[in-house]
Design an enzyme around this catalytic site. Structure first.
Site, PDB file in Angstrom:
ATOM      1  N   CYS A   1     -59.078  51.371 -56.786  1.00 17.61           N
ATOM      2  CA  CYS A   1     -59.301  52.822 -56.867  1.00 17.61           C
ATOM      3  C   CYS A   1     -58.942  53.530 -55.566  1.00 17.61           C
ATOM      4  CB  CYS A   1     -60.719  53.115 -57.325  1.00 17.61           C
ATOM      5  SG  CYS A   1     -60.835  54.716 -58.168  1.00 17.61           S
TER       6      CYS A   1
ATOM      7  N   HIS B   1     -61.598  50.156 -62.103  1.00 18.00           N
ATOM      8  CA  HIS B   1     -62.640  49.403 -61.401  1.00 18.00           C
ATOM      9  C   HIS B   1     -62.910  48.072 -62.084  1.00 18.00           C
ATOM     10  CE1 HIS B   1     -64.069  52.268 -58.332  1.00 18.00           C
ATOM     11  NE2 HIS B   1     -63.453  53.111 -59.131  1.00 18.00           N
TER      12      HIS B   1
ATOM     13  N   GLU C   1     -64.281  45.512 -60.892  1.00 20.85           N
ATOM     14  CA  GLU C   1     -65.490  44.837 -60.412  1.00 20.85           C
ATOM     15  C   GLU C   1     -66.666  45.028 -61.357  1.00 20.85           C
ATOM     16  OE1 GLU C   1     -64.258  47.601 -59.284  1.00 20.85           O
ATOM     17  OE2 GLU C   1     -65.817  48.948 -58.480  1.00 20.85           O
TER      18      GLU C   1
HETATM   19  N1  LIG Z   1     -61.857  59.399 -54.289  1.00 22.14           N
HETATM   20  C1  LIG Z   1     -60.694  58.921 -55.028  1.00 22.14           C
HETATM   21  C2  LIG Z   1     -60.921  57.494 -55.459  1.00 22.14           C
HETATM   22  C3  LIG Z   1     -61.944  57.438 -56.560  1.00 22.14           C
HETATM   23  C4  LIG Z   1     -62.847  56.235 -56.472  1.00 22.14           C
HETATM   24  O1  LIG Z   1     -62.673  55.330 -55.670  1.00 22.14           O
HETATM   25  N2  LIG Z   1     -63.863  56.272 -57.324  1.00 22.14           N
HETATM   26  C5  LIG Z   1     -64.898  55.304 -57.234  1.00 22.14           C
HETATM   27  C6  LIG Z   1     -66.146  55.973 -56.769  1.00 22.14           C
HETATM   28  C7  LIG Z   1     -66.653  56.861 -57.892  1.00 22.14           C
HETATM   29  C8  LIG Z   1     -67.659  57.832 -57.342  1.00 22.14           C
HETATM   30  O2  LIG Z   1     -68.558  57.363 -56.570  1.00 22.14           O
HETATM   31  O3  LIG Z   1     -67.445  59.011 -57.610  1.00 22.14           O
HETATM   32  C9  LIG Z   1     -60.416  59.778 -56.251  1.00 22.14           C
HETATM   33  O4  LIG Z   1     -61.290  60.581 -56.611  1.00 22.14           O
HETATM   34  O5  LIG Z   1     -59.329  59.624 -56.833  1.00 22.14           O
END
Ligand SMILES: N[C@@H](CCC(=O)NCCCC(=O)O)C(=O)O
Length: 254
Positions: free
Chosen positions: A113, A221, A223
């Site tokens: 991600c 994701h 994981e």
């Molecule tokens: N910030 C980036 C990557 C998104 C990401 O890694 N989401 C996982 C976390 C989800 C959350 O905590 O909101 C994007 O928004 O593209």
């Protein structure tokens, strides 16, 4: 048995709006332990606290985790706007040079991600701040409400290049994945190969052309519930095998 060590790049979090901690989702550590059969170690997302040269000696492989803050647009030559949302320049300052060094060295990594987006930017690519605003694109963001199961629900297909790296690694040309991101690849870096797309054209799976070692990035994701997911399990298994090979080549069988 001394297991290989996999560094899991963490994220900063404020406890009670004052107490800064570095952490990573337990599901990342669980996938590293249960599927890769490696020792998970959470890495502070700050190169001053964890210099990349030391990290590359202390760890055999790395997971670049997801994270709500976005990669700063200055890293791909663009100006910051409100659309870019929250930033984490300290994590950028560790992740981007670490990815470049791992690619050069051939040391294994799995980018997830935000990590997928860091991989593209580290290798000269750019990002779009809000892909759902693009014509014909869907909303790939995490549902704002609901249970964790609902947030990580499988929501779209990913179609891999037939006979390509991901199709061979995962044993399928089309898989079903979750989606929790607002940003996405705008331009791939010169060596970034987009090997999988969502039905709306959003890049979902990448690797670096002519790499010496294992290094892949996925926008979803894997994981989440990794041990039970038919896509996540072979992905983490392939990553784990590469980490064991790296460890064996460096210091004999683990
Ligand atoms: N910030 C980036 C990557 C998104 C990401 O890694 N989401 C996982 C976390 C989800 C959350 O905590 O909101 C994007 O928004 O593209």
């Amino acid at each position: 048995m001394v297991r290989p060590v996999i560094g899991i790049i963490g994220n900063p979090h404020l406890i009670n709006s004052e107490y800064l901690v570095h952490g990573a989702g337990e599901m990342n550590s669980r996938a590293v332990r249960e599927i890769c059969n490696a020792l998970p170690v959470i890495v502070p997302p700050d190169a001053l606290l964890a210099p990349i040269e030391e990290l590359m000696e202390a760890c055999d492989g790395f997971v670049f985790t997801g994270g709500r803050p976005n990669v700063h647009p200055k890293e791909y030559g663009e100006d910051l706007t409100e659309d870019h949302g929250d930033m984490d320049e300290k994590r950028d300052g560790l992740a981007l040079p670490l990815i470049r060094a791992l690619v050069t060295r051939g040391q294994p990594y799995l980018a997830i991600c935000r990590g997928f987006q860091e991989m593209n930017v580290a290798m000269g690519g750019s990002l779009h701040p809000e892909i759902r605003d693009l014509p014909g694109r869907d909303n790939h963001r995490m549902p704002p409400d609901g249970t964790l199961e609902e947030k990580f629900a499988l929501r779209h297909d990913v179609c891999f290049t037939p006979g390509g790296v991901f199709a061979r690694m995962l044993g399928a040309e089309v898989v079903r994945t979750n989606t929790l991101h607002g940003q996405g690849i705008k331009e791939p870096g010169p060596r970034v190969v987009i090997d999988g797309h969502a039905p709306d054209g959003t890049p979902e799976a990448i690797y670096i052309k002519d790499s010496k070692g294992f290094g892949v990035g996925v926008q979803w994701h894997p994981e989440y519930s990794a041990a039970q997911d038919p896509v996540s399990r072979p992905l983490f298994s392939a990553f784990g095998a590469a980490v064991y090979e790296w460890r064996a080549a460096r210091s004999g069988p683990a």
